[in-house]
Each structure stands twice: as C-alpha cells, then as structure tokens.
Write an enzyme that holds these catalytic residues in place. Structure first.
Site, PDB file in Angstrom:
ATOM      1  N   GLU A   1     -19.185  -4.177  23.486  1.00 49.81           N
ATOM      2  CA  GLU A   1     -18.464  -5.442  23.422  1.00 49.81           C
ATOM      3  C   GLU A   1     -17.324  -5.427  22.414  1.00 49.81           C
ATOM      4  O   GLU A   1     -16.269  -6.022  22.649  1.00 49.81           O
ATOM      5  CB  GLU A   1     -19.419  -6.601  23.093  1.00 49.81           C
ATOM      6  CG  GLU A   1     -20.358  -6.975  24.221  1.00 49.81           C
ATOM      7  CD  GLU A   1     -21.713  -6.296  24.103  1.00 49.81           C
ATOM      8  OE1 GLU A   1     -22.647  -6.743  24.792  1.00 49.81           O
ATOM      9  OE2 GLU A   1     -21.823  -5.320  23.322  1.00 49.81           O
TER      10      GLU A   1
ATOM     11  N   ASN B   1      -6.607  12.222   4.366  1.00 44.50           N
ATOM     12  CA  ASN B   1      -6.308  12.578   2.969  1.00 44.50           C
ATOM     13  C   ASN B   1      -7.536  12.579   2.067  1.00 44.50           C
ATOM     14  O   ASN B   1      -7.410  12.764   0.844  1.00 44.50           O
ATOM     15  CB  ASN B   1      -5.234  11.643   2.397  1.00 44.50           C
ATOM     16  CG  ASN B   1      -5.612  10.177   2.534  1.00 44.50           C
ATOM     17  OD1 ASN B   1      -6.760   9.803   2.334  1.00 44.50           O
ATOM     18  ND2 ASN B   1      -4.631   9.338   2.871  1.00 44.50           N
TER      19      ASN B   1
ATOM     20  N   PHE C   1     -22.913 -12.833  22.705  1.00 46.10           N
ATOM     21  CA  PHE C   1     -22.340 -11.589  22.195  1.00 46.10           C
ATOM     22  C   PHE C   1     -20.824 -11.660  22.044  1.00 46.10           C
ATOM     23  O   PHE C   1     -20.186 -10.652  21.713  1.00 46.10           O
ATOM     24  CB  PHE C   1     -22.777 -10.418  23.073  1.00 46.10           C
ATOM     25  CG  PHE C   1     -24.266 -10.245  23.084  1.00 46.10           C
ATOM     26  CD1 PHE C   1     -24.977 -10.199  21.895  1.00 46.10           C
ATOM     27  CD2 PHE C   1     -24.970 -10.171  24.271  1.00 46.10           C
ATOM     28  CE1 PHE C   1     -26.352 -10.064  21.884  1.00 46.10           C
ATOM     29  CE2 PHE C   1     -26.345 -10.042  24.282  1.00 46.10           C
ATOM     30  CZ  PHE C   1     -27.052  -9.991  23.078  1.00 46.10           C
TER      31      PHE C   1
ATOM     32  N   SER D   1     -25.356  -9.933  35.947  1.00 42.13           N
ATOM     33  CA  SER D   1     -25.658 -11.178  35.239  1.00 42.13           C
ATOM     34  C   SER D   1     -24.437 -12.064  35.057  1.00 42.13           C
ATOM     35  O   SER D   1     -24.524 -13.284  35.170  1.00 42.13           O
ATOM     36  CB  SER D   1     -26.270 -10.870  33.871  1.00 42.13           C
ATOM     37  OG  SER D   1     -27.555 -10.308  34.006  1.00 42.13           O
TER      38      SER D   1
ATOM     39  N   HIS E   1       0.836  -1.197   0.000  1.00 39.79           N
ATOM     40  CA  HIS E   1       0.000   0.000   0.000  1.00 39.79           C
ATOM     41  C   HIS E   1       0.878   1.256   0.000  1.00 39.79           C
ATOM     42  O   HIS E   1       1.225   1.784   1.061  1.00 39.79           O
ATOM     43  CB  HIS E   1      -0.914  -0.003   1.223  1.00 39.79           C
ATOM     44  CG  HIS E   1      -1.829  -1.184   1.277  1.00 39.79           C
ATOM     45  ND1 HIS E   1      -1.403  -2.439   1.650  1.00 39.79           N
ATOM     46  CD2 HIS E   1      -3.159  -1.293   0.987  1.00 39.79           C
ATOM     47  CE1 HIS E   1      -2.431  -3.282   1.597  1.00 39.79           C
ATOM     48  NE2 HIS E   1      -3.497  -2.618   1.198  1.00 39.79           N
TER      49      HIS E   1
ATOM     50  N   HIS F   1      -3.796   3.840  -3.258  1.00 41.06           N
ATOM     51  CA  HIS F   1      -3.952   3.265  -1.912  1.00 41.06           C
ATOM     52  C   HIS F   1      -3.283   1.905  -1.818  1.00 41.06           C
ATOM     53  O   HIS F   1      -2.484   1.665  -0.902  1.00 41.06           O
ATOM     54  CB  HIS F   1      -5.440   3.136  -1.561  1.00 41.06           C
ATOM     55  CG  HIS F   1      -5.696   2.299  -0.337  1.00 41.06           C
ATOM     56  ND1 HIS F   1      -5.709   2.829   0.929  1.00 41.06           N
ATOM     57  CD2 HIS F   1      -5.949   0.972  -0.196  1.00 41.06           C
ATOM     58  CE1 HIS F   1      -5.947   1.860   1.802  1.00 41.06           C
ATOM     59  NE2 HIS F   1      -6.108   0.718   1.146  1.00 41.06           N
TER      60      HIS F   1
ATOM     61  N   HIS G   1      -2.013  -1.532   7.149  1.00 38.92           N
ATOM     62  CA  HIS G   1      -1.588  -1.712   5.759  1.00 38.92           C
ATOM     63  C   HIS G   1      -0.399  -0.813   5.412  1.00 38.92           C
ATOM     64  O   HIS G   1       0.266  -1.025   4.398  1.00 38.92           O
ATOM     65  CB  HIS G   1      -2.753  -1.444   4.799  1.00 38.92           C
ATOM     66  CG  HIS G   1      -3.392  -0.100   4.988  1.00 38.92           C
ATOM     67  ND1 HIS G   1      -4.329   0.153   5.964  1.00 38.92           N
ATOM     68  CD2 HIS G   1      -3.237   1.066   4.312  1.00 38.92           C
ATOM     69  CE1 HIS G   1      -4.725   1.408   5.884  1.00 38.92           C
ATOM     70  NE2 HIS G   1      -4.063   1.994   4.890  1.00 38.92           N
TER      71      HIS G   1
ATOM     72  N   HIS H   1     -30.391 -14.388  22.060  1.00 34.72           N
ATOM     73  CA  HIS H   1     -29.554 -14.473  23.258  1.00 34.72           C
ATOM     74  C   HIS H   1     -29.111 -15.896  23.570  1.00 34.72           C
ATOM     75  O   HIS H   1     -28.419 -16.117  24.566  1.00 34.72           O
ATOM     76  CB  HIS H   1     -30.305 -13.900  24.466  1.00 34.72           C
ATOM     77  CG  HIS H   1     -30.365 -12.407  24.488  1.00 34.72           C
ATOM     78  ND1 HIS H   1     -30.893 -11.677  23.451  1.00 34.72           N
ATOM     79  CD2 HIS H   1     -29.952 -11.495  25.418  1.00 34.72           C
ATOM     80  CE1 HIS H   1     -30.818 -10.392  23.740  1.00 34.72           C
ATOM     81  NE2 HIS H   1     -30.246 -10.251  24.927  1.00 34.72           N
TER      82      HIS H   1
END
Length: 658
Positions: free
Chosen positions: A409, A187, A435, A383, A28, A262, A68, A471
């Site tokens: 998360e 840019n 999750f 929980s 790149h 790029h 990159h 869930h």
C-alpha cells in the site's frame, strides 16, 4: 580523467550551492557538495529536457528523491535555461521565492515532483516508468519509437532505508522497468552519524535480489566513470538499474565526511576554506562565462536539438500512422473525455447492492470508455472490486492496464501518483479504507501537487465486522476531510456512488478519495445523482416546515430517513440532508449552503459510523464512534454502537426537547 570544463562546472556547483545555503542560513550542503558531479554528468551528457518546452512529452524525467538537496536541483535548472535567475537562487528558502526548501511541483519550472519525504521520489518514479512503458507499447511502431525516454532518480542512504522505496523497487524489478535508473549518492554518512550505526545490509545484494541491475562507481568525482555507468544502465533491456556512486559528503568543506555537514550551513570562514580547497576564485554568486556557455551547449542546445528531432519524428509518424497520431495527441493534451453515458450501470430503486460492487462496475464501464485509466488493487481485487482493463500490466503485456500492486500500500499510492504525474494517463488504486493509513503520505503529496490521482477504498466502517479493530476504520474519514486540496466522497447508495465516480473522473486537479461499503445498501428513491455534485443536498423534506434536521452520509442515510419518517408521522418535521462530500459542499455559495442547512434550524444531529469530530461544523449533536471497534458478526454491530432506529430516535427526541 575529468576534463577542465567539467571540473570548473562542478567547482561552480559546489561553491555556489554552499553560498546559497549559507546566505539562507538554512539548508543541506552535504549532498550539494558531494553529489555535484553526479547531477552535472547526468544533465550535461544524458538528460533530455527543453526549458523552452517544459512539458515536452518525450522529455526524460529527473526526480530528486533526496529532496533536501534542492539547492543542487535549482542550480541545474538555472543552468538549463528555466525561469530561475540568479536572484532566485540567492533567495533560497525565503518567503515567496521560486526556490523553496524542498522542490515543489507546479511552483518551480522544471521540477517534476514535490519531494522531501524520503522514499517517495523513488516510489513515484516507478509510476513514471510504468507510464512510459505502457505508452511506448501503445504508440511505438517498427523503426518509429515516438515514446522513448528515461526516468532518472537521485537518492541517498535515507531513501533506501524507507520501506516505501523497497516496496516500489521490488515491483519495478518484477515488472522489468528498464527505463528506470536510480543514481545512489552513497557516502556512508547520514544525519545521525555513520550509516553503519543504523544498518548493515548490503544494497548491492538487495537490489540484485529484487531483479535490478547493480553498478558501482568507486570515485564519485570521476565524471567519465559516472558517464560510463549511466551508458551501461541505458543499454539494459531487461530490468531497472541502480548505480551506487561512492561520494564524500560535504566534499571540500572543512567538515567533509562528518554528519554535521548534512544539514548545517557553512559559516563564512568555512566558505573561504571551501574556496581554497577547491581552488575557486569567482566572486560570490557569480559564474564564469565559460561555465555558463558550456551548460548552454551541453544542456540547453542539446535539449532543443533532441526536441526538434522528436518533432521531426512526430511529423513522420503523422504521415505514416495518422490514426495513431491523432489518438496520441488526444492522450498528450488530455483530450479524451466521456462523450456519452450509454451503458452506465444502473440499479433499480429498492434493490440492494454494496457500493463497492457499484464502484467496480462503474470503473469497468469507465475503463471501456477511457483508455487512459491505469491502476489496480493492493492484492484485494475480489474485495474492493477495483481492477484495470486489458489484462495485467507486465513486461510481456505492457498494454495491460491492471496493475497487480501486491500487498504494497505504501508504494501503491506513490506509484499511482507517478502514473498520473507522467501526463496523459490517470492512475488509480484501491484497498481497504483502514489501510489508507499506509497510503496517507503519498495522498498528501498528491494534494500538495494538485494531482488528480484516484484512490478507491472499500470497507468504509466498523461494518467490516469479524475482522475487528485492525480492519475497522474510525478516524480515517476525519483525517482525509481535514486534508487540503482533497475531494472525499462517502456515497449512500448506488446512485450516489455512480455520481461520485463520474465527478472524480471529471476532476482535472486534486486527488479524489471515494469510500464504499462492504455490506449491501438499499438503492433509495430520494438520492439525487446531480445533488452529489453539490456535496450535500436535501434527501428528505417533511410535509411540514422542518424545525430540526439530520445531516449524514453513507449507509447511515437510510437509517436517518427511517427515523425522520417516523417522526413525521408524529407531526415532528425533520429534514434529512445527505452530505457525501463535505469539501464540495463547502465550495458552494453561502446562499446554497444556507438553503440546505438553514441558520434558523439549530436543532441538528449528525450521524456517521466513524469519528465524530468532522461533523460538529454542521451539527450540535453527533452520533458517531470515538473508540476503536470490536470483532463481531455484522448483525450485532448496529445495536452495539447505537445505530438502530430506536436509539437514534431516542437521542434525537432528547435533542429537540432540550
């Protein structure tokens, strides 16, 4: 105006970087050509590192979130004295080189983090800054700031379009992490074209709204302007800073300002034009002595001086604060370990307790023994039962070890990696297991980096119940069991959970995932605290020679035991194997594995409330769940999905009769 030597150095970075990428026929060049003045200014005037002492504790951390642009980082590490000779730069992206396509932590000296997935670098840097703030509060004394370093990030437009970056930056602003400075290579171009084609939001307004300082450099080629902006950012005592630096992608190339530059290497003809445009006349893959000498003086020598000065401060610190000095050394060299197990929570056989409760109680006990544990839950402490000690971490209480991540998360997992990556601290976080999908990219990076971050999850199966399919995890265990360098535990009861937690704490490399039940589980008389360390063990051996076996884990162990004992009463002898960790089991000797799962026993049935795929290695029949769940009260679930004694008994009898 920039002085002569700065210009010569930047021209060298631009041309050498383009040559590296063209030779590789991959890479790149856009960011290398555009952002060269940014990293040049940072490394020569601000970044404190010492290539002779790569893990110097008080070094500044530089994270290339825009991974990159690795060629740019490798050149700076080369000029900083790290083990990256010119031949390795010329071997960019090639087999077995020290210069892979994206930076890899532990592979290339001086690389602070494996980056590439955009946004991860910014998010992880928030964890690094949290670690610095916590350690500074713990060890610094009046007139003796022994922990005093910055975390710098280079990012691009793509990083700031990722949700994980916004989550993490919002938390960083809330926590007022003033030692975090993000350099934004702005840019207005990305791979698909102009940034304006994809977004119209105002970065300045966004970061200000997130309680960040915002600075802007109009000329990305002006070293003095960049330098002044970084100085201003470092003077901020109240919040992190983002410096937007306006650059031209592919600067000097005939395709500058175009999206094609790029990720498209320059041709040999385009390289010639670049050289002419920059008035650069060094031979390919060579660097003038004056450039090399300047980098030696401004990065290598300056870094050695900074490290030497810090070591002098450490000697003074040792004289004045001997106990703190001794403790700091234990932190720095990861020498804080469990000396005894007094007070480890115990649960009597026959009692009933959810493994999430056990997880929380054991973690609380571990936190009292190990002051290096830092973490929290994603707005789910009541929980998951998981929280840090010493109060909530904040600007007013940086000694707090409980991080209120909020419902973030994505960022939480990366921030946890940053806390661990910093050194001396052990990051952990928790959420509902379903999750983990949001957290998987950061967990994967932890695995790639062999980073011992801790990921604790509750609500491990469809037994979540009324919350329904969104869930109720199905495929998540199979996903993580397939991930290399990752320890995964699903304990069956309190004893297995306590063992898994201790094993996780003792693991010095690779992430650990532990999943726990929402519902209460009986503490069984057959579970083996030590057997968990083998990954799998015999939980029940019938009175006669077994001709078949169950292999299972988690809450389903109790069910399989009931069926096996019923079969034993009918003179059908079935072994039950508890396998809380497949990866640990696979690490055992062939002799041990054959002892637990004898080749002669071909009638095998695996039972788990989740996707069946990962179990076929151990059993010809798997009773699992290969569909998404349904909303219903807990007492309906076992019958709905066939996890009753009668159903498992019938299926097993069908297996052994065939």
């Amino acid at each position: 105006m920039n002085n002569y030597i700065d210009n010569e150095c930047i021209k060298t970075l631009r041309v050498l970087g383009a040559e590296i990428i063209t030779k590789a026929k991959s890479g790149h060049p856009g960011i290398v050509l555009g952002a060269a003045p940014i990293v040049h200014t940072l490394f020569t005037r601000h970044l404190n590192i010492d290539s002779n002492d790569e893990k110097w504790f008080n070094r500044d951390r530089f994270i290339l979130s825009a991974g990159h642009g690795s060629a740019l980082l490798y050149m700076m590490l080369h000029f900083s004295g790290f083990n990256l000779p010119m031949k390795e730069l010329a071997n960019f992206r090639q087999k077995d080189s020290l210069t892979p396509g994206h930076p890899e932590y532990g592979h290339t000296a001086g690389v602070e983090m494996t980056t590439g997935p955009l946004g991860q670098g910014i998010a992880t840097s928030v964890g690094l800054a949290i670690a610095e703030a916590h350690l500074a509060a713990k060890f610094n004394k009046p007139g003796c700031d022994i922990i005093d370093h910055y975390t710098y990030v280079l990012c691009g437009d793509g990083d700031l379009q990722e949700g994980i970056a916004m989550e993490a930056m919002a938390l960083a602003g809330h926590l007022q992490l003033n030692k975090l400075i993000v350099l934004y290579d702005s840019n207005d171009i990305q791979l698909d074209g102009a940034v304006s084609l994809a977004t119209s939001d105002c970065i300045a307004d966004k970061v200000k709204a997130m309680n960040w300082n915002y600075l802007r450099v109009e000329d990305g080629n002006d070293v003095e302007e960049i330098d002044e902006a970084i100085k201003t950012a470092k003077m901020s005592a109240d919040r992190p800073t983002l410096i937007e630096i306006k650059t031209e992608i592919g600067y000097g190339a005939p395709t500058s300002g175009e999206s094609s530059v790029h990720g498209k290497p320059l041709t040999e003809e385009e390289l010639k034009i670049l050289r002419d445009n920059l008035d650069y006349h060094q031979m390919a893959f060579t660097v003038s002595s004056e450039v090399s000498e300047y980098y030696k003086q401004s990065i290598i020598d300056r870094g050695i001086q900074a490290n030497t000065s810090w070591n002098y401060s450490m000697s003074e610190y040792a004289k004045r604060y001997s106990e703190d000095y001794e403790l700091l050394n234990k932190y720095m060299f990861n020498d804080l370990t469990l000396d005894d197990y007094e007070g480890l929570p115990e649960f009597s056989v026959g009692s009933s307790v959810s493994t999430r409760v056990v997880m929380g109680k054991v973690l609380d006990w571990l936190s009292s023994k190990l002051p290096t544990l830092v973490g929290g839950s994603a707005d789910l402490t009541p929980s998951t039962m998981v929280k840090g000690a010493n109060g909530i971490f904040s600007k007013v209480n940086p000694l707090g070890r409980n991080i209120k991540f909020g419902v973030r998360e994505h960022a939480m997992a990366a921030i946890t990696n940053g806390i661990t990556l910093h050194g001396s601290l052990r990051g952990f976080c928790a959420g509902f297991f379903v999750f983990s999908d949001y957290m998987k990219p950061a967990i994967r990076l932890a695995a790639i980096m062999h980073l011992p971050s801790l990921f604790f999850f509750s609500h491990d199966t469809v037994c979540v119940g009324e919350d329904g399919p969104t869930h109720q995890p199905i495929e998540q265990l199979t996903m993580f069991r397939s991930m290399p360098n990752t320890h995964v535990f699903r304990p069956a009861d309190a004893k297995e959970m306590a063992s898994a937690m201790l094993l996780a704490i003792q693991t010095e490399q690779d992430p650990t995932i532990i999943v726990s039940s929402r519902q209460n589980l009986e503490v069984l008389d057959c579970t083996d605290f030590d057997g968990v360390s083998k990954g799998g063990y015999i939980a029940f051996e019938p009175k006669g020679t077994p001709g078949a076996l169950f292999v299972t884990c988690g809450s389903e162990l109790e069910l399989c035991l009931k069926v096996a004992k019923r079969l034993e009463a009918e003179d059908v002898f079935v072994r039950v194997v508890s396998m809380p960790s497949m990866d640990l089991f696979e690490a055992q000797s062939e002799e041990y594995k054959n002892h637990i799962l004898p080749r002669r026993i071909t009638k095998r049935m695996a039972v788990e409330m989740g996707a069946s795929m990962s179990w076929y290695k151990y059993a010809s029949k798997v009773h699992g769940i290969d569909e998404f769940g349904k909303s219903m009260p807990l007492h309906h679930i076992a019958q709905c999905y066939g996890f009753t004694e009668e159903i498992i008994y019938d299926e097993f009898m069908s297996l052994i009769k065939n």
